[in-house]
Scaffold this motif. Structure first.
Motif, mmCIF file in Angstrom:
data_model
loop_
_atom_site.group_PDB
_atom_site.id
_atom_site.type_symbol
_atom_site.label_atom_id
_atom_site.label_comp_id
_atom_site.label_asym_id
_atom_site.label_seq_id
_atom_site.Cartn_x
_atom_site.Cartn_y
_atom_site.Cartn_z
ATOM 1 N N THR A 71 0.831 -1.204 0.000
ATOM 2 C CA THR A 71 0.000 0.000 0.000
ATOM 3 C C THR A 71 0.861 1.247 0.000
ATOM 4 O O THR A 71 1.935 1.273 0.606
ATOM 5 C CB THR A 71 -0.891 -0.012 1.259
ATOM 6 N N LEU A 72 0.387 2.293 -0.680
ATOM 7 C CA LEU A 72 0.972 3.617 -0.534
ATOM 8 C C LEU A 72 0.288 4.282 0.651
ATOM 9 O O LEU A 72 -0.931 4.480 0.650
ATOM 10 C CB LEU A 72 0.753 4.455 -1.795
ATOM 11 N N PHE A 73 1.057 4.602 1.666
ATOM 12 C CA PHE A 73 0.522 5.238 2.865
ATOM 13 C C PHE A 73 0.766 6.741 2.843
ATOM 14 O O PHE A 73 1.906 7.187 2.640
ATOM 15 C CB PHE A 73 1.150 4.630 4.124
ATOM 16 N N ILE A 74 -0.302 7.505 3.032
ATOM 17 C CA ILE A 74 -0.198 8.947 3.244
ATOM 18 C C ILE A 74 -0.213 9.158 4.748
ATOM 19 O O ILE A 74 -1.203 8.862 5.416
ATOM 20 C CB ILE A 74 -1.354 9.709 2.575
ATOM 21 N N ILE A 75 0.904 9.633 5.272
ATOM 22 C CA ILE A 75 1.012 9.862 6.711
ATOM 23 C C ILE A 75 0.607 11.313 6.980
ATOM 24 O O ILE A 75 1.332 12.245 6.635
ATOM 25 C CB ILE A 75 2.432 9.583 7.233
ATOM 26 N N ILE B 246 4.609 11.814 3.398
ATOM 27 C CA ILE B 246 4.392 12.475 4.686
ATOM 28 C C ILE B 246 3.949 13.906 4.407
ATOM 29 O O ILE B 246 4.636 14.657 3.722
ATOM 30 C CB ILE B 246 5.661 12.463 5.551
ATOM 31 N N THR B 247 2.801 14.290 4.940
ATOM 32 C CA THR B 247 2.180 15.574 4.603
ATOM 33 C C THR B 247 2.828 16.745 5.330
ATOM 34 O O THR B 247 3.680 16.577 6.198
ATOM 35 C CB THR B 247 0.686 15.572 4.960
ATOM 36 N N GLY B 248 2.337 17.921 4.985
ATOM 37 C CA GLY B 248 2.646 19.120 5.744
ATOM 38 C C GLY B 248 1.843 19.163 7.036
ATOM 39 O O GLY B 248 0.996 18.305 7.304
ATOM 40 N N TRP C 291 -6.076 16.296 -0.753
ATOM 41 C CA TRP C 291 -5.423 17.044 -1.829
ATOM 42 C C TRP C 291 -4.346 16.187 -2.487
ATOM 43 O O TRP C 291 -4.207 16.172 -3.714
ATOM 44 C CB TRP C 291 -4.793 18.334 -1.292
ATOM 45 N N ILE C 292 -3.585 15.481 -1.667
ATOM 46 C CA ILE C 292 -2.532 14.612 -2.201
ATOM 47 C C ILE C 292 -3.140 13.480 -3.011
ATOM 48 O O ILE C 292 -2.673 13.172 -4.120
ATOM 49 C CB ILE C 292 -1.660 14.072 -1.052
ATOM 50 N N GLY D 138 6.947 17.180 6.361
ATOM 51 C CA GLY D 138 7.540 15.889 6.054
ATOM 52 C C GLY D 138 8.947 16.013 5.498
ATOM 53 O O GLY D 138 9.807 15.163 5.769
ATOM 54 N N HIS D 139 9.190 17.043 4.718
ATOM 55 C CA HIS D 139 10.517 17.358 4.170
ATOM 56 C C HIS D 139 11.504 17.628 5.299
ATOM 57 O O HIS D 139 12.612 17.079 5.336
ATOM 58 C CB HIS D 139 10.328 18.587 3.269
#
Length: 246
Positions: A3-7, A60-62, A26-27, A97-98
């Protein structure tokens, strides 16, 4: 199935959420159609993050939090990131995330010495970005949406700096082979960027003149938006096999 996980590391302002949805939605929209499952994990509400072998990719989101606050959920997330790097899972950190990716890999994050950067800004790719799987096909200079007070003050020793703006030296970097941090927001639309500028004015963060200037400078950022679809293709290509991505 992997799975692609959006954290998800926080939520947008309530006024934006009612109108546009939240960071993860949004992502998900910007990713476009994909052939693998996409699941959001709210980092603020769980202490159990996915095992690396269950991930085909991670975003990993903002956040409106600050990396230097070292909140408990953020410390858990920071400690988890090295397992993804070791397993060579495609990873994309956006804004918060960056910064967290940089810190987890041995860099430093903190408040930008020149203050916040907000609005549509021009990014310039560095020669080191030539051939980069995520940024390498983009124009030498292109507009992006940004809003941040903190920054990557020092990149990890093994990081490759990829792009900068007049304000921000470390707008994009890669940790080989397949982890990227971008300070800008590829998931933002023009409407979302404008709404952020207006919301920050309402909160007293800038005056009317500065707000008007920022709003006038908001433009479409199609090249930045393409990054998430490019990342999805990278995830598809890697399809994690242990030890297969040297």
């Amino acid at each position: 199935m992997q799975t692609l996980f959006i954290i998800k590391t926080g939520s947008t302002f309530a006024s934006l959420s009612r109108q546009f949805g939240d960071f993860d939605s949004w992502i998900r929209t910007a990713l476009g159609p994909v052939s693998f499952p996409v699941i959001t994990v709210d980092a603020e509400k769980t202490e159990v993050l996915p095992a690396a072998e269950d991930c085909c990719g991670v975003i990993i989101t903002g956040s409106h939090a600050m990396v230097t606050d070292a909140l408990s959920w953020s410390r858990i997330l920071e400690a988890w990131i090295p397992s993804l790097l070791q397993a060579k899972i495609p990873l994309l950190g956006i804004c918060y995330g960056h910064q967290l990716l940089a810190r987890a890999a041995g860099g430093e994050a903190g408040f930008h010495p020149r203050g916040p950067e907000t609005g549509t800004v021009m990014l310039t790719r560095l020669p080191e970005s030539k051939g980069d799987p995520l940024l390498g096909s983009l124009p030498p200079s292109f507009p992006v949406h940004a809003t941040h007070a903190q920054t990557v003050l020092k990149l990890p020793d093994n990081a490759i700096r990829l792009a900068f703006s007049d304000h921000e030296a470390n707008h994009a970097f890669r940790i080989p082979p397949c982890a990227w941090g971008v300070q800008f927001h590829p998931e933002y639309t023009e409407a979302i960027m404008q709404a952020y500028i207006l919301e920050e004015k309402l909160r007293g963060e800038r005056n009317e003149s500065t707000t008007d200037t920022l709003l006038k400078n908001v433009v479409a950022t199609p090249q930045a938006s393409e990054l998430l679809q490019t990342f999805a293709r990278i995830v598809q290509k890697f399809s994690y096999i242990p030890g297969d991505h040297d």
